[in-house]
Scaffold this active site. Structure first.
Site, PDB file in Angstrom:
ATOM      1  CB  SER A 129       2.292   3.506   4.029  1.00  0.00           C
ATOM      2  OG  SER A 129       2.054   2.309   4.686  1.00  0.00           O
ATOM      3  CG  HIS A 150       1.896   8.302   3.891  1.00  0.00           C
ATOM      4  ND1 HIS A 150       2.906   8.033   3.002  1.00  0.00           N
ATOM      5  CD2 HIS A 150       1.992   7.352   4.853  1.00  0.00           C
ATOM      6  CE1 HIS A 150       3.568   6.956   3.410  1.00  0.00           C
ATOM      7  NE2 HIS A 150       3.039   6.531   4.535  1.00  0.00           N
ATOM      8  CD  GLU A 162       4.329  10.494   0.394  1.00  0.00           C
ATOM      9  OE1 GLU A 162       5.365  10.428  -0.285  1.00  0.00           O
ATOM     10  OE2 GLU A 162       3.609   9.504   0.625  1.00  0.00           O
ATOM     11  CG  ASN A 200       6.967   3.959   0.891  1.00  0.00           C
ATOM     12  OD1 ASN A 200       8.072   4.082   1.406  1.00  0.00           O
ATOM     13  ND2 ASN A 200       5.867   3.764   1.596  1.00  0.00           N
TER      14      ASN A 200
HETATM   15  P1  NAI Z   1      -0.231  -0.646  14.450  1.00  0.00           P
HETATM   16  O1  NAI Z   1      -0.453  -2.093  14.298  1.00  0.00           O
HETATM   17  O2  NAI Z   1       0.846  -0.159  15.377  1.00  0.00           O
HETATM   18  O3  NAI Z   1      -1.593   0.027  14.942  1.00  0.00           O
HETATM   19  C1  NAI Z   1      -2.844  -0.221  14.363  1.00  0.00           C
HETATM   20  C2  NAI Z   1      -3.908  -0.038  15.444  1.00  0.00           C
HETATM   21  O4  NAI Z   1      -5.189  -0.036  14.811  1.00  0.00           O
HETATM   22  C3  NAI Z   1      -3.919  -1.175  16.468  1.00  0.00           C
HETATM   23  O5  NAI Z   1      -3.845  -0.626  17.773  1.00  0.00           O
HETATM   24  C4  NAI Z   1      -5.241  -1.881  16.215  1.00  0.00           C
HETATM   25  O6  NAI Z   1      -5.846  -2.380  17.399  1.00  0.00           O
HETATM   26  C5  NAI Z   1      -6.070  -0.760  15.634  1.00  0.00           C
HETATM   27  N1  NAI Z   1      -7.200  -1.203  14.799  1.00  0.00           N
HETATM   28  C6  NAI Z   1      -7.206  -2.203  13.886  1.00  0.00           C
HETATM   29  N2  NAI Z   1      -8.412  -2.240  13.274  1.00  0.00           N
HETATM   30  C7  NAI Z   1      -9.156  -1.245  13.818  1.00  0.00           C
HETATM   31  C8  NAI Z   1     -10.474  -0.765  13.574  1.00  0.00           C
HETATM   32  N3  NAI Z   1     -11.263  -1.339  12.686  1.00  0.00           N
HETATM   33  N4  NAI Z   1     -10.904   0.302  14.271  1.00  0.00           N
HETATM   34  C9  NAI Z   1     -10.106   0.892  15.200  1.00  0.00           C
HETATM   35  N5  NAI Z   1      -8.865   0.467  15.481  1.00  0.00           N
HETATM   36  C10 NAI Z   1      -8.393  -0.583  14.782  1.00  0.00           C
HETATM   37  O7  NAI Z   1      -0.038  -0.070  12.990  1.00  0.00           O
HETATM   38  P2  NAI Z   1       0.731   1.255  12.518  1.00  0.00           P
HETATM   39  O8  NAI Z   1       2.126   0.933  12.227  1.00  0.00           O
HETATM   40  O9  NAI Z   1       0.420   2.349  13.466  1.00  0.00           O
HETATM   41  O10 NAI Z   1       0.013   1.529  11.112  1.00  0.00           O
HETATM   42  C11 NAI Z   1      -1.282   2.062  11.026  1.00  0.00           C
HETATM   43  C12 NAI Z   1      -1.504   2.606   9.624  1.00  0.00           C
HETATM   44  O11 NAI Z   1      -0.526   3.596   9.338  1.00  0.00           O
HETATM   45  C13 NAI Z   1      -1.433   1.583   8.504  1.00  0.00           C
HETATM   46  O12 NAI Z   1      -2.349   1.945   7.513  1.00  0.00           O
HETATM   47  C14 NAI Z   1       0.001   1.743   8.017  1.00  0.00           C
HETATM   48  O13 NAI Z   1       0.144   1.358   6.669  1.00  0.00           O
HETATM   49  C15 NAI Z   1       0.179   3.237   8.144  1.00  0.00           C
HETATM   50  N6  NAI Z   1       1.562   3.705   8.284  1.00  0.00           N
HETATM   51  C16 NAI Z   1       2.468   3.048   9.058  1.00  0.00           C
HETATM   52  C17 NAI Z   1       3.759   3.516   9.173  1.00  0.00           C
HETATM   53  C18 NAI Z   1       4.769   2.831  10.027  1.00  0.00           C
HETATM   54  O14 NAI Z   1       5.972   3.103   9.872  1.00  0.00           O
HETATM   55  N7  NAI Z   1       4.378   1.959  10.936  1.00  0.00           N
HETATM   56  C19 NAI Z   1       4.205   4.742   8.465  1.00  0.00           C
HETATM   57  C20 NAI Z   1       3.143   5.405   7.743  1.00  0.00           C
HETATM   58  C21 NAI Z   1       1.891   4.870   7.638  1.00  0.00           C
END
Ligand code: NAI
Length: 512
Positions: A129, A150, A162, A200
């Protein structure tokens, strides 16, 4: 950049791999599986992928309980998602969507690994994001295959995707991902990789204007929220929304956009919000933000006491966007005399006019009319239940009840906002439109894309540029110029595209 780029979506038989099984990864896996794709879900954390499957199962269970899905469909959907133990298991995928931790070095290293594991034609997508797709792609041998995809949280519910192109992204890659997202029932929008992408970036003023008004003591949170909700048609007011998002997250996004734009004052973060973060008042999740979440009643918005209704008013000239108010007054039995003029209403010696970005005090002085009361914008003057007004410092004691009585006669709750440049909804909408205009000017997206993004990414009732067209770019420019003059601050500088359209009597959407 825009809707002219078309392509073919991936066949549902193509495997989609999702890396990262957290909040977003689980949602994206569900969306791809619902569209019929076999999905491979991988996470470095032990048990994360199976945990995500359980969460999806529980989420779909709630849909079944509400009669919105049948169990057989849920089982088919879940059977398509396979948790992977090794990253190597994603090799067969035609599209890999990354949703891991938001860290450039970690994402780069993952995509380098993916490049060596996957076939040459496999599309690599990032759900980042805030990171630059160009920067992530720079680590790749074939950066043309990398694109931003996105999603918004919760991914199965929010329609917007996006589709973000970095400097090296191949237009065909972006077009295929766009078409695929559309086939999944989403509203994809092309965006160039720039800080905040579309949503954003364009949404910043929704929070910033409210914070500014609160800092200046123009109104309290409950009143400002009520105005944005009731007259603006936004689902939530800015303060309740920031409390929901979490001030740590919301402030961090503002800071990151501000820094990424080399500290452009347009994105200046708020000291008030920073203080909430420092105090640990993060919003709902910590039990307190702008509001308290301890079971106590939320404070009510300020509403003016009942005032006597006038028998007769004079409408000077054409009422402009507020025309439906005339009908409401007529229905209330108020006699309306029409004379020439500048679109202002007279109730005795009191003048009631739509805000143009100047304070009532300034306008009273400019026009030599001390009894000046200004009213705010409304998304729909025919239906709104509340309106914000402010009154000039020079006004006599009778001016406020005259204006309030007239607006109440139309069935409106009236919230009096302390006087200052621009009223809450008008300045918020003009600033949102200005930001969207600048995104279009700088080739981040086209006008249709900007509006679609705000409607389907953050549920705005109307795209900011469609709203600007409705008001007329000239009026929006005038409001911004007045704000810029009053504040002497670059934050309100009008976009050159807005200026150009105002000067040529143009609109953002030509077909409207
Ligand atoms: P989260 O913390 O809930 O999940 C991330 C997951 O990735 C975790 O389960 C972690 O163990 C895993 N992980 C970390 N490094 C890893 C790797 N090298 N290989 C495989 N798995 C790995 O995070 P969330 O909120 O789901 O965000 C994930 C992505 O999505 C980020 O880039 C964030 O910026 C983006 N995003 C988040 C939004 C939100 O509202 N939470 C909305 C839109 C995008």
């Amino acid at each position: 950049m825009g809707s002219e780029v078309t392509g073919q979506g991936l066949e549902p038989s193509v495997t989609v791999a999702v890396i990262g099984a957290g909040t977003m990864g689980a949602g994206v896996a569900q969306v791809a599986a619902a569209a019929g794709h076999p999905v491979v879900l991988y996470d470095t954390r032990n048990g994360a992928a199976t945990g995500a499957l359980e969460k999806i199962h529980a989420g779909l269970g709630r849909l079944i309980d509400r009669g919105r899905m049948d169990p057989a469909r849920r089982d088919r959907l879940l059977s398509r998602i396979r948790p992977a133990r090794q990253l190597e298991e994603v090799a067969e995928a035609g599209l890999v969507i990354e949703a891991i931790v938001e860290d450039l070095a970690t994402k780069r290293s993952l995509f380098r690994q993916l490049e060596s594991l996957c076939q040459r034609e496999t599309i690599l997508a990032s759900n980042t994001s805030s990171l630059s797709i160009t920067a992530i792609g720079a680590a790749l041998e074939h950066p043309g295959r990398l694109v931003g995809m996105h999603f918004f949280n919760p991914a199965p519910v929010m329609k917007l995707v996006e589709v973000v192109s970095g400097l090296a992204t191949d237009p065909d890659t972006a077009a295929r991902v766009h078409a695929t997202a559309a086939a999944w029932g989403k509203r994809p929008v092309h965006a160039r990789s720039t800080p905040g992408f579309i949503v954003n970036r364009v949404a910043r003023p929704f929070y910033a204007e409210a914070l500014r008004l609160l800092e200046e003591g123009r109104g309290d949170c409950a009143t400002l929220d009520a105005l944005l909700r009731d007259s603006g048609g936004f689902r939530m007011g800015p303060f309740e929304l920031m409390d929901l998002i979490g001030h740590d997250v919301n402030h961090a996004v503002t800071r990151s956009v501000f820094e990424a734009f080399h500290q452009d004052p347009r994105f200046l973060p708020s000291l008030l919000q920073q203080e909430l973060v420092e105090a640990g008042r993060l919003g709902r999740k910590s039990g307190r933000g702008f509001y308290r979440y301890d079971g106590s009643e939320p404070p009510p918005p300020a509403s003016a006491d009942p005032a006597p209704r006038p028998e007769t008013i004079t409408m000077e000239g054409e009422p402009g966007p507020a025309a439906p108010l005339l009908e409401r007054w007529r229905e209330a039995g108020i006699r309306i005399d029409r004379v020439d003029g500048d679109g202002e209403v007279r109730i005795g010696s009191t003048r009631l006019a739509l805000s143009d970005g100047r304070s009532a005090t300034r306008r009273a002085r400019d026009d030599g009319i001390p009894d000046t009361v200004l009213f705010d914008l409304a998304l729909d003057y025919a239906g709104t239940g509340r309106i914000g007004i402010s009154i000039a410092d020079q006004a006599s004691a009778g001016a406020l009840p005259e204006a309030v009585g007239l607006l109440q006669a139309a069935g409106l709750a009236v919230s009096v906002i302390d006087d200052g440049p621009g009223l809450p909804l008008l300045r918020t909408v003009c600033m949102l439109a200005n930001e969207a205009a600048d995104a279009v000017l700088l080739g981040v997206c086209d006008a249709a894309g900007a509006d679609t993004a705000m409607r389907y990414g953050v549920n705005y009732p109307l795209g900011p540029l469609a709203w600007a067209d409705r008001l007329g770019p000239k009026r929006v420019l005038m409001v911004l110029e007045h704000l810029q003059q009053a504040y002497g601050h670059d934050r309100y500088r009008p976009s050159l595209l807005l200026r150009r359209l105002a000067e040529s009597d143009g609109t953002f959407h030509r077909d409207d």
